[in-house]
Structure formats: C-alpha cells, structure tokens
Design a protein around this motif. Structure first.
Motif, mmCIF file in Angstrom:
data_model
loop_
_atom_site.group_PDB
_atom_site.id
_atom_site.type_symbol
_atom_site.label_atom_id
_atom_site.label_comp_id
_atom_site.label_asym_id
_atom_site.label_seq_id
_atom_site.Cartn_x
_atom_site.Cartn_y
_atom_site.Cartn_z
ATOM 1 N N ASP A 18 6.578 1.565 11.788
ATOM 2 C CA ASP A 18 6.288 2.701 10.918
ATOM 3 C C ASP A 18 5.358 2.309 9.768
ATOM 4 N N ILE A 19 5.493 1.094 9.266
ATOM 5 C CA ILE A 19 4.564 0.616 8.225
ATOM 6 C C ILE A 19 3.135 0.686 8.769
ATOM 7 N N MET A 20 2.950 0.219 9.996
ATOM 8 C CA MET A 20 1.616 0.248 10.595
ATOM 9 C C MET A 20 1.162 1.685 10.848
ATOM 10 N N ASP A 21 2.073 2.533 11.329
ATOM 11 C CA ASP A 21 1.728 3.938 11.589
ATOM 12 C C ASP A 21 1.293 4.648 10.312
ATOM 13 N N ILE A 22 2.049 4.467 9.243
ATOM 14 C CA ILE A 22 1.733 5.136 7.970
ATOM 15 C C ILE A 22 0.367 4.689 7.464
ATOM 16 N N ASN A 23 0.115 3.394 7.481
ATOM 17 C CA ASN A 23 -1.179 2.896 7.005
ATOM 18 C C ASN A 23 -2.326 3.409 7.875
ATOM 19 N N HIS A 24 -2.088 3.502 9.171
ATOM 20 C CA HIS A 24 -3.120 4.066 10.052
ATOM 21 C C HIS A 24 -3.335 5.543 9.747
ATOM 22 N N GLU A 25 -2.249 6.300 9.583
ATOM 23 C CA GLU A 25 -2.355 7.728 9.251
ATOM 24 C C GLU A 25 -3.109 7.955 7.949
ATOM 25 N N LEU B 184 0.827 -1.207 0.000
ATOM 26 C CA LEU B 184 0.000 0.000 0.000
ATOM 27 C C LEU B 184 0.864 1.261 0.000
ATOM 28 N N ILE B 185 1.896 1.257 0.818
ATOM 29 C CA ILE B 185 2.804 2.410 0.879
ATOM 30 C C ILE B 185 3.448 2.653 -0.488
ATOM 31 N N ASP B 186 3.954 1.594 -1.094
ATOM 32 C CA ASP B 186 4.597 1.729 -2.408
ATOM 33 C C ASP B 186 3.598 2.144 -3.484
ATOM 34 N N GLY B 187 2.445 1.482 -3.501
ATOM 35 C CA GLY B 187 1.471 1.728 -4.558
ATOM 36 C C GLY B 187 0.834 3.098 -4.505
ATOM 37 N N PHE B 188 0.571 3.576 -3.313
ATOM 38 C CA PHE B 188 -0.067 4.884 -3.167
ATOM 39 C C PHE B 188 0.949 5.992 -2.886
ATOM 40 N N ILE B 189 2.213 5.659 -3.022
ATOM 41 C CA ILE B 189 3.313 6.616 -2.860
ATOM 42 C C ILE B 189 3.171 7.399 -1.552
ATOM 43 N N MET B 190 3.024 6.640 -0.470
ATOM 44 C CA MET B 190 2.975 7.224 0.866
ATOM 45 C C MET B 190 4.411 7.468 1.310
#
Length: 140
Positions: free
Chosen positions: A72-79, A58-64
């Motif tokens: 941090d992976i969990m934090d970013i997805n939650h944010e 999700l981070i890679d695909g949506f360019i987060m």
C-alpha cells in the motif's frame, strides 16, 4: 503547509548507490555461492527498507492516505505520481519479498540468483530521481 522530513529522505536516498552497486556485483559475479547469496539477500532487504522508509516519509509529510501494508505504501506513492507505473511494478514485487527475507529467512534460497537482483539497481536509481523530482515540484 507540509512538514516533509527531507533530511531523512535524502539520507536514505544516498544509500541507494551502494545498495545498487552490491546488487550489480552480485548479479554480474553470480556463482551460486554463499557469499554472493548473502550479498544479494542483504541488498534486497536494504532496498525494501529504503523504498518503504522514503515512501512512508512522503505519505506522512504530504498527509496522503494511511497505508495498510508495504504494498500500500508503494500504491499510494504511485497514485500520488511520485514514480511511474514501470517503477511501481518492480517496487511492488520488491516489497513482497520482505516477509520471505525478514521472517522466513531460514527458507530463502541463497544459491539462486533472484530475478530482481539484476533489474533492481536501475529501478532504485530511477526511484531516487523520481522522489527528488517530486519533492522539488511539490515543495517549491
């Protein structure tokens, strides 16, 4: 336009029912023995891999923003509102188990039921539902 590898995300999400079943079985049949201890250990490890893999896709695909750790992976997805706070809290606790399970496995207590074992199946199922809902809203 985003390129989100939905096929790989879905492949990982489809593993959740079996992981959840293994964790439920371990929790419901817990006897403190080695076999269920190993089932628990592997179930927790696979759960970590699923949530971090999906989160990374999700981070890679949506360019987060770039993640610096499993937490941090969990934090970013939650944010980014992929999943709510109650799921985030449990997933943070889960990913913090990666080092003990993968690197310090020789110290892991296989004869004690970990509190996440009973709670995690429902959270994993909620995670899968949240991710699918997020993809549906963001992609279409």
């Amino acid at each position: 336009m985003y390129y989100v590898n939905q096929e790989q995300i879905e492949r990982r999400l489809k593993a959740i029912p079996e992981i959840a079943e293994g964790l439920r079985t371990a929790a419901q049949s817990w006897d403190g023995g080695l076999v269920l201890g190993l089932v628990q250990e592997r179930g927790l490890h696979l759960a970590i891999e699923v949530v971090t893999d999906v989160g990374s896709y999700l981070i890679d695909g949506f360019i987060m923003r770039d993640a610096s750790s499993y937490e941090d992976i969990m934090d970013i997805n939650h944010e980014e509102k992929v999943f709510p706070q109650e799921v985030h809290t449990v997933l943070l606790e889960l990913v913090r188990l990666r080092k003990p399970l993968v690197q310090d496995y020789y110290e892991w207590d296989r004869h004690t039921l970990h509190p996440l074992t009973a709670a995690l199946p429902d959270v994993l199922e909620q995670f899968a539902e949240n991710v699918r809902h997020y993809l549906q809203n963001e992609m279409y």
